[in-house]
Design an enzyme around this catalytic site. Structure first.
Site, mmCIF file in Angstrom:
data_model
loop_
_atom_site.group_PDB
_atom_site.id
_atom_site.type_symbol
_atom_site.label_atom_id
_atom_site.label_comp_id
_atom_site.label_asym_id
_atom_site.label_seq_id
_atom_site.Cartn_x
_atom_site.Cartn_y
_atom_site.Cartn_z
ATOM 1 N N CYS A 497 2.749 -1.527 19.147
ATOM 2 C CA CYS A 497 2.978 -2.669 20.040
ATOM 3 C C CYS A 497 3.874 -3.646 19.284
ATOM 4 O O CYS A 497 4.666 -3.236 18.434
ATOM 5 C CB CYS A 497 1.657 -3.289 20.479
ATOM 6 S SG CYS A 497 0.641 -3.932 19.125
ATOM 7 N N ARG A 498 3.758 -4.912 19.571
ATOM 8 C CA ARG A 498 4.599 -5.892 18.887
ATOM 9 C C ARG A 498 4.110 -6.158 17.474
ATOM 10 O O ARG A 498 4.884 -6.139 16.529
ATOM 11 C CB ARG A 498 4.645 -7.204 19.683
ATOM 12 C CG ARG A 498 5.488 -8.301 19.018
ATOM 13 C CD ARG A 498 5.501 -9.576 19.845
ATOM 14 N NE ARG A 498 4.172 -10.142 19.982
ATOM 15 C CZ ARG A 498 3.613 -10.965 19.091
ATOM 16 N NH1 ARG A 498 4.267 -11.297 17.983
ATOM 17 N NH2 ARG A 498 2.408 -11.449 19.297
#
Length: 531
Positions: A497-498
């Site tokens: 993800c981020r």
């Protein structure tokens, strides 16, 4: 005038208490379900909450209109187009609500003016607030989900009900330009949501603004043809968590009142029996580091340190029984935060999960995480496992050629891509987003870096579009439960993800669904790009 904003960070949700201190009459706008703060503040200010106004039928949280009506006797009000399963007052476009002396035959006092602003939903409304009814410049306007600081409401939530995002976006454009943008520039803007909410794409961290500031800075309010506005506001919206439709139905049709008591304590045997016999989810809400270090096999995860309820509602189906695994003293908070999205079926909690895990090591699993600098090596290992070949040299039964030029993430991507299959691979760049995007693989392996491994990006569509790891498949976290069949449980899965939070949540879900080889990228895309 008494004016108070209540901002709930974990749901990026704002509610408002507005009252006239002369008459003591007050309204509550877009309340959350736990109402004690409102009642205490109203009592301290000498206010009576007579009206509860919903700017629209909310989907992202369970509203507290029923709890407030029960506690205060207040009337519940919605926009005129609302259809509900309980009695409401329908507010018409242009209607004025007098809280001050003007409501008793006088001439002054706090006054609200209703603006019908369909677009986010059909019944959406905004409330213009005047300290006195004849003031030339309003104190402010409560914009609900029609206008945010930095964005506007998403027009696609009613698609399932037969209202196309295009048609709702056209309505939204009309509401913005014929209603809100006709207000003076000095009018303060008070939205229903801020940054992090899935109700929009580019919401600011600021919780208030002005009409003038938004006219200048909000991308969606710039001069443009209607068709261009429609294109902008219908593209790249965040994936909607699975609980949205559930909450919208409860807010429209009615729901049981909040039960905020501490959930009962369960033994490990009772918790496992609830899982095996009742289909309960074991929801571990301890900090991420505690969960990844040791957790019960098959448990799901979302930490109280993050957007706990929203993420829980992304991976746990509405109505599912839940057993909480929380640090001591946190179980009541966990239950309340789940209740804010209508997840009331909490069977109990497992006291002191860390101690339980220490006593039963056979039930414990440790999360598999890889650091950014290890990821290329991870891919080489997966390819070797698949072919019996040391792909770092290109020898044996498979062949591979390639180059990795540049530095940082681009070099890492090039190293990973080289030798993945018969053909060529090139990775170039300097370590930024563009570097990652230029790493490519060609030849017989057309699916990504290596034939066995499945690389999954669980960020939202706009994040993925702005830059992603080569070969990654986009499956936003909120859609993963419905799209899990797109992945092969017999093949390794690498998630990112981020920053490394949503990927752990996704990994827990895959492990609970029987995937045997799952890991996630520690630090996420940001860390990978930065190496």
């Amino acid at each position: 005038m008494h004016f108070a904003q209540y901002y709930l960070d974990c749901l990026s949700q704002a509610s408002y208490l507005i009252g006239d201190e002369t008459t003591g009459r007050a309204v509550l706008v877009d309340p959350r379900r736990d109402i004690d703060d409102y009642l205490q503040d109203a009592a301290a200010a000498g206010l009576r909450i007579e009206l509860v106004i919903e700017t629209h039928v909310h989907a992202d949280f369970l509203s507290g209109h029923l709890e407030l009506a029960r506690a205060t006797g207040a009337t519940i009000a919605f926009g005129e187009a609302a259809r509900t399963g309980f009695p409401i007052r329908r507010l018409r476009d242009g209607e004025r609500i007098f809280l001050g002396e003007a409501g008793n035959g006088g001439s002054g006092g706090v006054t609200l003016t209703v603006l019908a602003t369909p677009g986010h939903t059909l019944e959406s409304l905004c409330l213009v607030v005047h300290e006195n009814p004849d003031d030339p410049v309003p104190f402010g306007v409560l914009t609900g989900d029609t206008l945010f600081v930095g964005d506007v409401g998403r027009p696609d939530l009613l698609s399932a009900a037969g209202h196309s995002p295009h048609d709702m976006a056209v309505r939204l454009h009309h509401s913005l330009h014929t209603k809100l943008l006709t207000l003076p520039d000095a009018t303060r803007v008070f939205p229903a949501h801020g940054a992090g909410s899935a109700c929009g794409r580019s919401l600011s961290t600021e919780t208030s603004s002005t009409i003038g500031e938004q006219r200048r800075l909000n991308y969606a309010l710039q001069p443009m043809p209607v068709a261009e506005f429609v294109r902008l506001v219908t593209a790249g919206q965040p994936a909607t968590p699975g609980y949205f439709a559930h909450d919208a139905a409860l807010n429209r049709d009615g729901h049981p009142l909040l039960d905020a008591d501490e959930p009962p304590a369960l033994t490990l045997e009772e918790a496992l029996a609830a899982r095996d016999q009742q289909g309960a989810v074991l929801l571990d809400c301890r900090p991420l580091a505690s969960y990844t270090r040791a957790h019960l096999k098959g448990s799901l995860h979302t930490s109280l340190d993050t957007r706990f309820a929203e993420y829980a509602g992304s991976v746990v189906a509405p109505g599912t029984p839940i057993v909480l695994l929380a640090d001591p003293g946190k179980e009541r908070e966990a239950r309340l935060r789940l209740a804010r999205i209508g997840y009331d079926h909490v069977l109990g909690h497992l006291p002191d999960p860390a101690a339980v895990l220490d006593r039963d090591p056979a039930l414990v699993r440790r999360s598999h995480r890889v650091r950014p600098e290890e990821l290329p090596e991870r891919w080489r290992q997966l390819a070797a496992d698949d072919s019996g070949t040391d792909v770092t040299t290109g020898s044996g039964t498979g062949s591979g050629t390639g180059t990795g030029t540049g530095t940082g993430a681009g070099a890492a991507a090039g190293t990973a891509a080289a030798g993945t299959a018969t053909g060529t691979a090139v990775g170039s760049g300097t370590g930024g987003d563009g570097a990652m995007a230029t790493a490519t693989a060609t030849g017989s392996d057309t699916g990504g870096w290596f034939p066995r491994a499945q690389l999954v990006d669980v960020r939202n569509p706009a994040e993925y579009a702005a830059g992603a790891l080569p070969g990654a498949r986009s499956i936003p976290l909120a859609t993963l439960p419905d799209r899990i069949t797109e992945l092969d449980p017999a093949r390794p899965v690498v998630l990112y993800c981020r920053s490394g939070n949503r990927s752990v949540i996704a990994a827990a879900l895959l492990e609970a669904r029987g995937f045997g080889d799952v890991c996630d990228l520690e630090g996420g895309y940001e860390a990978m790009v930065g190496i």
